[in-house]
Design a protein around this motif. Sequence first.
Motif, PDB file in Angstrom:
ATOM      1  N   ALA A   1     -10.382   9.524   4.251  1.00 30.93           N
ATOM      2  CA  ALA A   1      -9.058   9.072   3.796  1.00 30.93           C
ATOM      3  C   ALA A   1      -8.668   7.793   4.519  1.00 30.93           C
ATOM      4  O   ALA A   1      -8.183   6.828   3.915  1.00 30.93           O
ATOM      5  CB  ALA A   1      -8.011  10.157   4.029  1.00 30.93           C
ATOM      6  N   LEU A   2      -8.902   7.772   5.823  1.00 25.91           N
ATOM      7  CA  LEU A   2      -8.554   6.595   6.609  1.00 25.91           C
ATOM      8  C   LEU A   2      -9.404   5.395   6.184  1.00 25.91           C
ATOM      9  O   LEU A   2      -8.889   4.278   6.008  1.00 25.91           O
ATOM     10  CB  LEU A   2      -8.753   6.927   8.090  1.00 25.91           C
ATOM     11  CG  LEU A   2      -8.000   6.065   9.082  1.00 25.91           C
ATOM     12  CD1 LEU A   2      -7.533   6.905  10.259  1.00 25.91           C
ATOM     13  CD2 LEU A   2      -8.871   4.940   9.592  1.00 25.91           C
TER      14      LEU A   2
ATOM     15  N   PHE B   1       0.845  -1.189   0.000  1.00 29.99           N
ATOM     16  CA  PHE B   1       0.000   0.000   0.000  1.00 29.99           C
ATOM     17  C   PHE B   1       0.877   1.234   0.000  1.00 29.99           C
ATOM     18  O   PHE B   1       1.735   1.411   0.865  1.00 29.99           O
ATOM     19  CB  PHE B   1      -0.920   0.033   1.227  1.00 29.99           C
ATOM     20  CG  PHE B   1      -1.913   1.160   1.175  1.00 29.99           C
ATOM     21  CD1 PHE B   1      -3.200   0.952   0.687  1.00 29.99           C
ATOM     22  CD2 PHE B   1      -1.556   2.443   1.589  1.00 29.99           C
ATOM     23  CE1 PHE B   1      -4.098   2.004   0.611  1.00 29.99           C
ATOM     24  CE2 PHE B   1      -2.453   3.497   1.514  1.00 29.99           C
ATOM     25  CZ  PHE B   1      -3.738   3.268   1.026  1.00 29.99           C
TER      26      PHE B   1
ATOM     27  N   ASN C   1      -3.071   9.697   6.109  1.00 29.33           N
ATOM     28  CA  ASN C   1      -4.247   9.097   6.747  1.00 29.33           C
ATOM     29  C   ASN C   1      -4.686   7.818   6.042  1.00 29.33           C
ATOM     30  O   ASN C   1      -5.210   6.899   6.674  1.00 29.33           O
ATOM     31  CB  ASN C   1      -5.377  10.112   6.849  1.00 29.33           C
ATOM     32  CG  ASN C   1      -5.177  11.049   8.022  1.00 29.33           C
ATOM     33  OD1 ASN C   1      -5.437  10.692   9.160  1.00 29.33           O
ATOM     34  ND2 ASN C   1      -4.657  12.238   7.766  1.00 29.33           N
ATOM     35  N   MET C   2      -4.486   7.757   4.743  1.00 28.28           N
ATOM     36  CA  MET C   2      -4.739   6.501   4.030  1.00 28.28           C
ATOM     37  C   MET C   2      -3.775   5.424   4.548  1.00 28.28           C
ATOM     38  O   MET C   2      -4.158   4.271   4.726  1.00 28.28           O
ATOM     39  CB  MET C   2      -4.534   6.704   2.531  1.00 28.28           C
ATOM     40  CG  MET C   2      -5.623   7.552   1.894  1.00 28.28           C
ATOM     41  SD  MET C   2      -5.163   7.984   0.202  1.00 28.28           S
ATOM     42  CE  MET C   2      -6.502   9.097  -0.219  1.00 28.28           C
TER      43      MET C   2
ATOM     44  N   THR D   1      -1.811  -1.635  -3.856  1.00 29.18           N
ATOM     45  CA  THR D   1      -2.635  -0.429  -3.979  1.00 29.18           C
ATOM     46  C   THR D   1      -1.744   0.795  -4.081  1.00 29.18           C
ATOM     47  O   THR D   1      -0.855   0.997  -3.248  1.00 29.18           O
ATOM     48  CB  THR D   1      -3.556  -0.253  -2.753  1.00 29.18           C
ATOM     49  OG1 THR D   1      -4.424  -1.379  -2.663  1.00 29.18           O
ATOM     50  CG2 THR D   1      -4.403   1.018  -2.881  1.00 29.18           C
TER      51      THR D   1
ATOM     52  N   ALA E   1      -5.557  -1.991   8.870  1.00 30.13           N
ATOM     53  CA  ALA E   1      -6.077  -3.197   8.219  1.00 30.13           C
ATOM     54  C   ALA E   1      -5.000  -4.275   8.082  1.00 30.13           C
ATOM     55  O   ALA E   1      -5.279  -5.362   7.594  1.00 30.13           O
ATOM     56  CB  ALA E   1      -6.657  -2.835   6.855  1.00 30.13           C
TER      57      ALA E   1
ATOM     58  N   GLY F   1      -8.083   3.841   3.095  1.00 33.33           N
ATOM     59  CA  GLY F   1      -6.955   2.942   3.333  1.00 33.33           C
ATOM     60  C   GLY F   1      -7.410   1.564   3.773  1.00 33.33           C
ATOM     61  O   GLY F   1      -6.917   0.536   3.279  1.00 33.33           O
ATOM     62  N   ILE F   2      -8.374   1.517   4.690  1.00 35.75           N
ATOM     63  CA  ILE F   2      -8.874   0.224   5.179  1.00 35.75           C
ATOM     64  C   ILE F   2      -9.541  -0.544   4.038  1.00 35.75           C
ATOM     65  O   ILE F   2      -9.270  -1.717   3.795  1.00 35.75           O
ATOM     66  CB  ILE F   2      -9.882   0.422   6.338  1.00 35.75           C
ATOM     67  CG1 ILE F   2      -9.196   1.099   7.527  1.00 35.75           C
ATOM     68  CG2 ILE F   2     -10.490  -0.913   6.761  1.00 35.75           C
ATOM     69  CD1 ILE F   2     -10.144   1.449   8.670  1.00 35.75           C
TER      70      ILE F   2
ATOM     71  N   ALA G   1      -4.016  13.638   3.411  1.00 32.87           N
ATOM     72  CA  ALA G   1      -4.839  12.482   3.039  1.00 32.87           C
ATOM     73  C   ALA G   1      -3.954  11.252   2.873  1.00 32.87           C
ATOM     74  O   ALA G   1      -4.317  10.159   3.314  1.00 32.87           O
ATOM     75  CB  ALA G   1      -5.611  12.776   1.756  1.00 32.87           C
TER      76      ALA G   1
ATOM     77  N   ALA H   1      -1.827  -4.025   6.481  1.00 35.02           N
ATOM     78  CA  ALA H   1      -0.887  -4.012   5.359  1.00 35.02           C
ATOM     79  C   ALA H   1       0.433  -3.368   5.750  1.00 35.02           C
ATOM     80  O   ALA H   1       0.485  -2.549   6.663  1.00 35.02           O
ATOM     81  CB  ALA H   1      -1.493  -3.244   4.185  1.00 35.02           C
TER      82      ALA H   1
ATOM     83  N   ILE I   1      -2.561   5.317   7.537  1.00 34.08           N
ATOM     84  CA  ILE I   1      -3.067   4.902   8.857  1.00 34.08           C
ATOM     85  C   ILE I   1      -4.120   3.814   8.675  1.00 34.08           C
ATOM     86  O   ILE I   1      -4.082   2.769   9.327  1.00 34.08           O
ATOM     87  CB  ILE I   1      -3.670   6.103   9.636  1.00 34.08           C
ATOM     88  CG1 ILE I   1      -2.577   7.134   9.965  1.00 34.08           C
ATOM     89  CG2 ILE I   1      -4.341   5.626  10.918  1.00 34.08           C
ATOM     90  CD1 ILE I   1      -3.111   8.397  10.659  1.00 34.08           C
ATOM     91  N   GLY I   2      -5.064   4.053   7.771  1.00 36.18           N
ATOM     92  CA  GLY I   2      -6.126   3.067   7.540  1.00 36.18           C
ATOM     93  C   GLY I   2      -5.569   1.740   7.047  1.00 36.18           C
ATOM     94  O   GLY I   2      -5.948   0.665   7.536  1.00 36.18           O
ATOM     95  N   ALA I   3      -4.644   1.806   6.080  1.00 38.27           N
ATOM     96  CA  ALA I   3      -4.059   0.576   5.530  1.00 38.27           C
ATOM     97  C   ALA I   3      -3.310  -0.184   6.603  1.00 38.27           C
ATOM     98  O   ALA I   3      -3.359  -1.424   6.665  1.00 38.27           O
ATOM     99  CB  ALA I   3      -3.131   0.930   4.371  1.00 38.27           C
TER     100      ALA I   3
ATOM    101  N   ILE J   1      -2.348   4.955  -4.458  1.00 35.44           N
ATOM    102  CA  ILE J   1      -3.313   6.055  -4.550  1.00 35.44           C
ATOM    103  C   ILE J   1      -2.549   7.370  -4.642  1.00 35.44           C
ATOM    104  O   ILE J   1      -1.707   7.662  -3.782  1.00 35.44           O
ATOM    105  CB  ILE J   1      -4.268   6.117  -3.336  1.00 35.44           C
ATOM    106  CG1 ILE J   1      -5.011   4.794  -3.155  1.00 35.44           C
ATOM    107  CG2 ILE J   1      -5.269   7.266  -3.498  1.00 35.44           C
ATOM    108  CD1 ILE J   1      -5.952   4.763  -1.956  1.00 35.44           C
TER     109      ILE J   1
END
Lengths: 360, 254
Positions: free
Chosen positions: B75-76, A24, A63-64, A51, A71, B79-80, A60, A73, A66-68, A53
């Motif tokens: 945004a977060l 990611f 923060n993406m 992925t 999850a 990512g998830i 952003a 990754a 952080i999300g990845a 992006i």
Amino acid sequence: MNEKVLMRGSHVIAESAIRAGCRFYAGYPITPQNEFTEYMASAMAGLEDGTFIQAESEIAAINMVIGASMAGARAMTSSSSPGISLKQEGISFLAAQELPAVIVNTMRGGPGMGNIAPSQGDYFQATRGGGHGDYRTIVLAPGGGQELADLTGKAFDYADRYRTPVVILADGMMGQMMEPVVLHKAVDPAELPPKPWRLSGAAGRPSRYIRSLLLDIAQEEERNWKLARKYDNITREIPRAESYLTEDARLVVVACGTAARIAKGAIKRVREIGLKVGLFRPITLWPYPKRALCELSRSVREYLVFEMNTGQMVEDVKLSLEGRGNVHFYGRPGGSVATPDEIAKVVNSLYHRQRLEEES
Amino acid sequence: MEKKVFERPRYLKKASTHYCPGCGHSILHRLVAEVIEELGIGERTIGVPPAGCAVLAYDYIDVDMGEAPHGRGAALATGIKRVLPDRIVFSYQGDGDIAAIGTAETIHAANRGERITVIFVNNGCYGMTGGQMAPTTVTGQLSTTTPGGRVPLRDGYPVDLSEMLAVAKGTVYIERTSVTSPKNILRTKRAITKAFRTQIDGLGFSLVEVLSPCPTNWKLSPVEAARWAEETMTKTYPLKVIKDLTGTPGQDGN
């Protein structure tokens, strides 16, 4: 199979990240590190589970990540100085939420918009946490070439092992330079150690959450101490430095990254005229290799810190030596890159000023 | 034989909320939990709570949750969702979070058509910080930072984020509802169901904006606050389906 290839530095980091199982990447255009983002765009497109992006902003992008990372990754972002400033909010959250991630900063001249030339002006920002709150990030300073490949893999391993963001500090010169490197074997992300803390949906287990808000003061204090204990472990376990020609040295140049490379060239030159000068090159900037530097002070009294800024790492050198040596400084800020000849002159004049040639 | 007509939804934790009397969050949490249960997605749903009053949503909604920095929910969640495309990912955000500090993240996630669902709670103020003007504060509305009422040419016009998002090609379903009456609560539940379905079907970005009373900061009783939302807020933010490209029947069979 290990392959030797000729690649530019930014591509070495990007390719090594993918080989380390990074799947990611989110980034935003900024010079001088666009080659990195562009490489990731092509490389991730070729991976079924990859992925890429192009985010609407640096904020952003982090923060993406952080999300990845939540999850599970291996996730990465990269930028250059002004962009890294924008990411600091997210880096603070990564540290607080104990999430692994790798952030590459291809440093350029600053402050403000600055310029796009190589610099080491972000040393303080990287090694002192960077964002708000009481935290640290692991900071790796490759010297270029093979180390870009080696340390990128390490960055992901450290991030996962300690559940903490890791910063790779590079600069525009390192990113552009083409050098032969041996790339590491590709890791299958499925073979990496499982992350039992990740968010995946509460199937067959109680639900869990990842947060940083702790309104209860006692809990927040305990979280800070927990992070501090982790940082203590990191400080014990991973400091790394290279010592070059220090055995007989009367003067040691302390420099990291591209500055260390320039210093090495200078040392080769002054060695040719008989000056006993060595190099101490920290590879981890946080944790700083304090002990190794301190041990040098058994035989070395004079230190010249050379940085591509007005004097930041010099503070860590003084903190490490705790008065056991004379610390001098030479800096070239704002994107100026000194030549080995220039540093050789500085070394030569300091050597004679301190009358080191008279020592037996 | 006794028939159970009301019970705690499976995905709502057994906890008393910290929300004020008359606040819409508790109703909305329950609706989200009910919909997750009815759609059978509780074991593959991941929520993203915001900064704001709903930051503690993970204390109430019993699914995996990952807290986002202020405004960064979309945004977060992106990512998830990109890492786990078969999971159902939703963010739960207030008006200041989504329509001021997080505008960019929201618009671009919507424009990319991220397969996420956003629950956007519009109470016309910054609730947790004590009732300052929000982007959604209506013209003339009193707040602690618009003591004489919101004046558009000084404080800006009320932002209609949902309408703005409807322009983005990546958005598939956007509806504005409220939780001010049983009828509106049922409409909200249907909207949330449809929004999650939009994601389950992989169609694109879905969002439900919910007008939600904030009696404490509006300095009204719960009953007056619900009435104010219905009578005054809806003049600026009419309750309606703003965009629906799902190809399935909407509210009232439309």
